[in-house]
Each structure stands twice: as C-alpha cells, then as structure tokens.
Design an enzyme around this catalytic site. Structure first.
Site, PDB file in Angstrom:
ATOM      1  N   HIS A  17       0.825  -1.296  -0.018  1.00  0.00           N
ATOM      2  CA  HIS A  17       0.043  -0.054  -0.129  1.00  0.00           C
ATOM      3  C   HIS A  17       0.650   1.181   0.081  1.00  0.00           C
ATOM      4  O   HIS A  17       0.593   2.147  -0.955  1.00  0.00           O
ATOM      5  CB  HIS A  17      -1.131   0.099   1.261  1.00  0.00           C
ATOM      6  N   LYS A  41     -17.677  -7.374   7.722  1.00  0.00           N
ATOM      7  CA  LYS A  41     -16.379  -8.203   7.568  1.00  0.00           C
ATOM      8  C   LYS A  41     -15.631  -8.450   8.747  1.00  0.00           C
ATOM      9  O   LYS A  41     -15.642  -7.370   9.736  1.00  0.00           O
ATOM     10  CB  LYS A  41     -15.497  -7.491   6.489  1.00  0.00           C
ATOM     11  N   ARG A  90      -1.686  -6.402  -8.224  1.00  0.00           N
ATOM     12  CA  ARG A  90      -0.610  -7.359  -8.145  1.00  0.00           C
ATOM     13  C   ARG A  90      -0.369  -8.272  -9.053  1.00  0.00           C
ATOM     14  O   ARG A  90       0.689  -8.592  -9.406  1.00  0.00           O
ATOM     15  CB  ARG A  90      -0.619  -8.054  -6.706  1.00  0.00           C
TER      16      ARG A  90
HETATM   17  O1  PNS Z   1      -8.690  -3.359   0.504  1.00  0.00           O
HETATM   18  P1  PNS Z   1     -10.110  -3.908  -0.357  1.00  0.00           P
HETATM   19  O2  PNS Z   1     -10.874  -4.686   0.689  1.00  0.00           O
HETATM   20  O3  PNS Z   1      -9.864  -4.679  -1.420  1.00  0.00           O
HETATM   21  O4  PNS Z   1     -10.971  -2.501  -0.707  1.00  0.00           O
HETATM   22  C1  PNS Z   1     -12.181  -2.790  -1.190  1.00  0.00           C
HETATM   23  C2  PNS Z   1     -13.187  -1.558  -1.206  1.00  0.00           C
HETATM   24  C3  PNS Z   1     -13.089  -0.878  -0.154  1.00  0.00           C
HETATM   25  C4  PNS Z   1     -12.285  -0.386  -2.158  1.00  0.00           C
HETATM   26  C5  PNS Z   1     -14.421  -1.703  -1.816  1.00  0.00           C
HETATM   27  O5  PNS Z   1     -15.008  -2.716  -1.248  1.00  0.00           O
HETATM   28  C6  PNS Z   1     -15.274  -0.479  -1.806  1.00  0.00           C
HETATM   29  O6  PNS Z   1     -15.343   0.332  -2.370  1.00  0.00           O
HETATM   30  N1  PNS Z   1     -16.335  -0.735  -0.923  1.00  0.00           N
HETATM   31  C7  PNS Z   1     -17.416   0.201  -0.595  1.00  0.00           C
HETATM   32  C8  PNS Z   1     -18.832  -0.091  -0.958  1.00  0.00           C
HETATM   33  C9  PNS Z   1     -18.990   0.119  -2.379  1.00  0.00           C
HETATM   34  O7  PNS Z   1     -18.898   1.100  -2.644  1.00  0.00           O
HETATM   35  N2  PNS Z   1     -19.454  -0.874  -3.259  1.00  0.00           N
HETATM   36  C10 PNS Z   1     -19.689  -0.819  -4.490  1.00  0.00           C
HETATM   37  C11 PNS Z   1     -18.746  -1.243  -5.389  1.00  0.00           C
HETATM   38  S1  PNS Z   1     -18.338  -2.952  -5.430  1.00  0.00           S
END
Ligand code: PNS
Length: 160
Positions: A17, A41, A90
């Site tokens: 990150h 989660k 990645r």
């Molecule tokens: O680090 P991660 O867990 O891969 O991040 C995922 C994240 C936080 C970017 C994604 O889950 C997110 O944007 N969640 C917020 C809910 C949302 O907007 N969902 C609609 C798009 S799937």
C-alpha cells in the site's frame, strides 16, 4: 489541484500500500486514504486504529489525509469532490474483481475513473491477510509492513 481517493480495508496497511501511495503522488497533488468501515467483515484492527497507524506512517505529509468511510465509495467521492480513485494491481488474479468493481462504480457515477498501479515485483506477494497470518504464527513480517504497523502487530500477537 488533482485529488484522488485510495480506498481499501488496510487491515493492516502494508508496504505494498505504501508503495502505491508514494507512486500515486507522482500523478495527483492530494490523496485521501479512505479506510472502509465494514461492519459485516471480520477485521483484525478497528477502523480507527487503522487510520491512526496510517496517519503515523505519513505524519507531516500534507499531501495525504486519512479518513474512514462507510456506504458507497461513489457517495464518499461526491463528498470529497473527486471522480478519481487509485487502486493497486498485484497479479492477474486481482484483475477480475477490480474490473467488476470499476464497471459497477462507473455505472453508479458516470465520471468515475480508476488509476491502477501495478505492484512492484518485490511487493507483489504482499497482502494484508498473508501478513496477518504469518505474524499471528510468529513469522517475521518486518520488511512487509511499515515499522509502526509491525510494532502494533507484535503487540497484538505477543511475540518478538
Ligand atoms: O482493500 P479492499 O478490501 O480490496 O478494498 C475494497 C473497497 C473498500 C475498495 C471496496 O470494497 C469498496 O469500495 N467498498 C465500498 C462499498 C461500495 O462502494 N461498493 C460498490 C462497489 S463494489
């Protein structure tokens, strides 16, 4: 001024990150690192603790702010007045998920854009979940997370 949001779980924030943040500042002037508050989660660290650790990593850097968000990412983007998110890739295995998420976000917000950064080779195996597993079992992850995160994980798992 070009602004972007780097959203994620960051449970915990890793050197992968960190690399994405540093490189994204070559293309944007300000980055908001947005820690998802996800009640469904099972996370190791509370969102506020994740924010605190990430703030420590970037202490004194006024190009970066760190906040939590909940609900839809696109709503948080509207609040922050930006249409751009940063994500790291990645391996090919990340692509399908990122593609689906991009398409959905783009459906929700037509001006939505993602800038993807390919992880550098030496970071491409690092993930928050592997770091947690190895650390919980007493393995050394000192070169995979920032020092503040390393110290905190050591405290949680109670080993040197
Ligand atoms: O680090 P991660 O867990 O891969 O991040 C995922 C994240 C936080 C970017 C994604 O889950 C997110 O944007 N969640 C917020 C809910 C949302 O907007 N969902 C609609 C798009 S799937």
């Amino acid at each position: 001024m070009k602004k972007a949001i780097y959203p994620g779980s960051f449970d915990p924030f890793t050197n992968g990150h960190l690399d994405i943040v540093e490189r994204s500042l070559r293309v944007v002037d300000h980055l908001t690192i947005a820690v998802l508050k996800n009640t469904s989660k099972k996370n190791l660290l509370e969102p506020e603790k994740r924010v605190e650790l990430i703030r420590e990593v970037f202490e004194g850097n006024d190009k970066i702010s760190v906040e939590t968000f909940s609900g839809l990412l696109v709503d948080f983007m509207k609040e922050k007045n930006t249409n751009t998110v940063i994500r790291g890739l990645r391996a090919v295995s990340d692509f399908d998920y990122e593609h689906a998420v991009f398409l959905m976000n783009n459906r929700l917000l037509s001006e939505f854009e993602t800038i993807f950064f390919m992880a550098r080779a030496d970071n491409s195996f690092i993930s928050s979940s592997i770091v947690k597993e190895v650390s919980s079992l007493g393995g050394n992850i000192a070169d995979q997370v920032p020092a503040v995160v390393y110290r905190h994980l050591k405290k949680i798992y109670g080993h040197d």
